[in-house]
Design a protein around this motif. Sequence first.
Motif, short mmCIF file in Angstrom:
data_model
loop_
_atom_site.label_atom_id
_atom_site.label_comp_id
_atom_site.label_asym_id
_atom_site.label_seq_id
_atom_site.Cartn_x
_atom_site.Cartn_y
_atom_site.Cartn_z
N GLY A 60 0.79 -1.22 0.00
CA GLY A 60 0.00 0.00 0.00
C GLY A 60 0.82 1.27 0.00
N LEU A 61 2.10 1.18 -0.38
CA LEU A 61 2.97 2.35 -0.40
C LEU A 61 2.85 3.15 -1.69
CD1 LEU A 61 6.14 0.70 1.15
CD2 LEU A 61 4.42 2.11 2.31
N ILE A 62 2.38 2.50 -2.77
CA ILE A 62 2.13 3.16 -4.05
C ILE A 62 0.79 2.66 -4.58
CG2 ILE A 62 4.57 3.47 -4.64
CD1 ILE A 62 4.38 1.02 -6.46
N SER A 63 0.20 3.40 -5.53
CA SER A 63 -1.09 2.98 -6.07
C SER A 63 -0.98 2.21 -7.37
CB SER A 63 -2.01 4.19 -6.25
OG SER A 63 -1.45 5.10 -7.17
N GLY A 64 0.22 2.17 -7.98
CA GLY A 64 0.42 1.40 -9.20
C GLY A 64 1.74 1.76 -9.86
N TRP A 65 2.05 1.05 -10.96
CA TRP A 65 3.27 1.35 -11.70
C TRP A 65 3.14 0.84 -13.13
CZ3 TRP A 65 6.48 -2.64 -13.46
CH2 TRP A 65 6.29 -3.90 -12.88
N ASP A 66 3.85 1.51 -14.03
CA ASP A 66 3.91 1.13 -15.44
C ASP A 66 5.37 0.95 -15.80
OD1 ASP A 66 1.11 1.77 -15.75
OD2 ASP A 66 1.72 3.87 -15.88
N ARG A 67 5.63 0.13 -16.81
CA ARG A 67 7.01 -0.01 -17.27
C ARG A 67 7.15 0.57 -18.67
NH1 ARG A 67 7.81 -5.20 -20.19
NH2 ARG A 67 10.00 -4.87 -19.76
N GLN A 68 8.36 0.96 -19.01
CA GLN A 68 8.70 1.51 -20.32
C GLN A 68 7.80 2.70 -20.68
OE1 GLN A 68 11.36 0.44 -22.33
NE2 GLN A 68 11.91 -0.66 -20.47
N CYS A 69 7.78 3.70 -19.81
CA CYS A 69 6.98 4.90 -20.02
C CYS A 69 7.70 5.84 -21.00
CB CYS A 69 6.77 5.61 -18.68
SG CYS A 69 5.83 7.12 -18.81
N LYS A 70 7.03 6.21 -22.09
CA LYS A 70 7.65 7.03 -23.13
C LYS A 70 7.55 8.51 -22.77
CE LYS A 70 7.38 8.13 -28.01
NZ LYS A 70 6.58 8.01 -29.22
N VAL A 94 5.97 5.31 -11.56
CA VAL A 94 5.31 4.88 -10.33
C VAL A 94 4.20 5.87 -10.00
CG1 VAL A 94 5.65 4.41 -7.88
CG2 VAL A 94 7.44 3.83 -9.51
N HIS A 95 3.01 5.34 -9.73
CA HIS A 95 1.85 6.15 -9.34
C HIS A 95 1.87 6.28 -7.81
CE1 HIS A 95 -0.12 5.31 -13.32
NE2 HIS A 95 0.75 4.32 -13.24
N GLU A 96 2.17 7.46 -7.34
CA GLU A 96 2.24 7.71 -5.90
C GLU A 96 0.83 7.86 -5.32
OE1 GLU A 96 5.05 7.37 -4.41
OE2 GLU A 96 6.45 7.62 -6.07
N TYR A 101 3.52 11.36 -9.86
CA TYR A 101 4.24 10.24 -10.47
C TYR A 101 5.73 10.39 -10.21
CZ TYR A 101 -0.08 9.81 -13.16
OH TYR A 101 -1.38 9.68 -13.52
N THR A 102 6.40 9.26 -10.14
CA THR A 102 7.86 9.25 -10.06
C THR A 102 8.38 8.41 -11.21
OG1 THR A 102 7.79 9.41 -7.65
CG2 THR A 102 9.87 8.70 -8.63
N LEU A 103 9.24 9.01 -12.03
CA LEU A 103 9.90 8.27 -13.10
C LEU A 103 11.14 7.63 -12.49
CD1 LEU A 103 9.71 10.98 -15.90
CD2 LEU A 103 8.20 9.01 -15.58
N GLU A 104 11.23 6.31 -12.59
CA GLU A 104 12.34 5.59 -11.99
C GLU A 104 13.16 4.89 -13.06
OE1 GLU A 104 10.34 4.86 -7.62
OE2 GLU A 104 10.81 3.11 -8.84
#
Length: 142
Positions: A60-70, A94-96, A101-104
Amino acid sequence: MTYEQALAKVNKEKPRSKWNFGTTSFNKYHAIKTTYNGSIYDSKLESKHAQNLDFRLKAGLISGWDRQCKIDLYFYDSRGVKISYKSWKVDFRVHELDGTYTLEEVKGMEGDDYRWKKEILEKVWLKDNLNYKFKVYKSKDI
């Protein structure tokens, strides 16, 4: 006839090259593509980070994440006229919990191409996209 050639003849396979062992493929930094949760990642480090993101999501620390974000990085001349752009696929978005958002980016080794993209992202793109942050993870961080 060498041992590898004889073995290849017996097994009716092509001899293995110095840097390609079976189905494993390497990039220019010799990172090994790895599968995690049905997705193929460019390195073991990236797949480990994806696993860490799943743990953060379940906790429950983040609400979601995507990979290879353009991300499109635009270049302007001195008059402010757009002259060019370069696309960059950031490893993870990463969806905070607060809606930002945080780009990692996961890096074992930083190349010249990465350095100037990071500089443009930090000096230009992030100033135009205030709901984004940027974080780089090195092998020692994961």
